[in-house]
Design a protein around this motif. Sequence first.
Motif: not given
Length: 397
Positions: A241-250, A258-270
């Motif tokens: 699953d892809s995490p929900a955008p942080p703006s959904r909660f705050v 937000a973009d940095l956080t979601l980029a770090l949570l990419e499924k592929k390590m590269e």
Amino acid sequence: MTSMADNPGASLMGGVVLGQRFQVVEQKGAGGMGVAYRALDLETRKQVIVKIPQVPATVDLDFEARRRIMGRFDREGRLLNELEHFNIPAVIDRGEYGSVPYLAMTYIHGDKLTKYRQNTVPRLAEFAAIGSSVAKTLAACHSTGIVHRDLKPDNLLVGENGVVYVIDFGIALPLNKDTSRYTRNFVGTDDYSAPERFLGAEPVEQSDLYSLGCVFYHLLTGRPPFVVDGRKTLEKQHLEDSPAPPSRFVADVDPGLADLTLALLEKKMEDRPGIEAVLEVLRPHLPTVGALEPNPVSLPDVTIPYRTPDAVHPPEAAAGHRSTSVRPFRARERRDFLTEADIVEAIRQATFEHDSGDGAAAALILTELRSQAIETFGEGNPKLVPIERALNLLEGR
């Protein structure tokens, strides 16, 4: 009568002295890998943390399990000896009490990042200060050839001195092909573990970066990116699953963070950014040396190491005042105006702080309230009278 030396599953009793130097005071916490105690260093008269392995009472039935536990603990001590970093508690001594090994480490006056986030919603500068400190610490670990493997809010301490410390290297591993890894099964914390960890992949730096993304997500939203929902396990969510955008909660989440956080949570390590890329995003938000303290201030003030690095006091020293997070009064719902109810509530908060012995917190609340009241109503407005009266009483006039 048996002793702890005979039973490695037992706990340390208050008053016990380890290595003729460290006198145990009380237990401070326990995790999957170790038990921590507050102790007094009889040589320096400073407080320290003494850590011993967490050994289940049933371990005597499984020699291999005991070997793995002791192996991890020994490895943690060796790795920490290699890591000398401002944001990692220092190892003071290693030894054995009977047959039980122990580590004596710098004591940190402070709380876990989990509790800090419960009390404080970090602003840009505070987020950048926390994130930069953790990222730089990971960079130091990786440059030494070590991956932490269990980065999470509970393994980050926010010291009263404003410094953020990375702790618990109980399952950390060297990146070389160490034959004594003692890692038959998955170890770590599901909420903050990278997808590849669940697949049994070799330890890599990018897995720590995914965990850093989980920490950033928690800082932004107050929760990890995935939670048990009855439909999918955490493992499945991290893998699929892809995490929900942080703006959904705050509301009012900075788009760059937000973009940095979601980029770090990419499924592929590269696909995940490296540490230098993380620091590059955070750097513009960091306070510069000599900058004024945040207004209102949150304690602990995590910007101190960046604003006034020479003012950072030792981690084992208690703060001179206000050991808890205190944020002066802000108008509810982030309004730009005050109501009479807001004024009454703020004065009530200030009275509580004063009666609790924290006059500094009360003064901050009232000073901030007066500034907001002047902005809302103007100088000389009758609505300022109760605020001025409260300030006069506080100052003994």
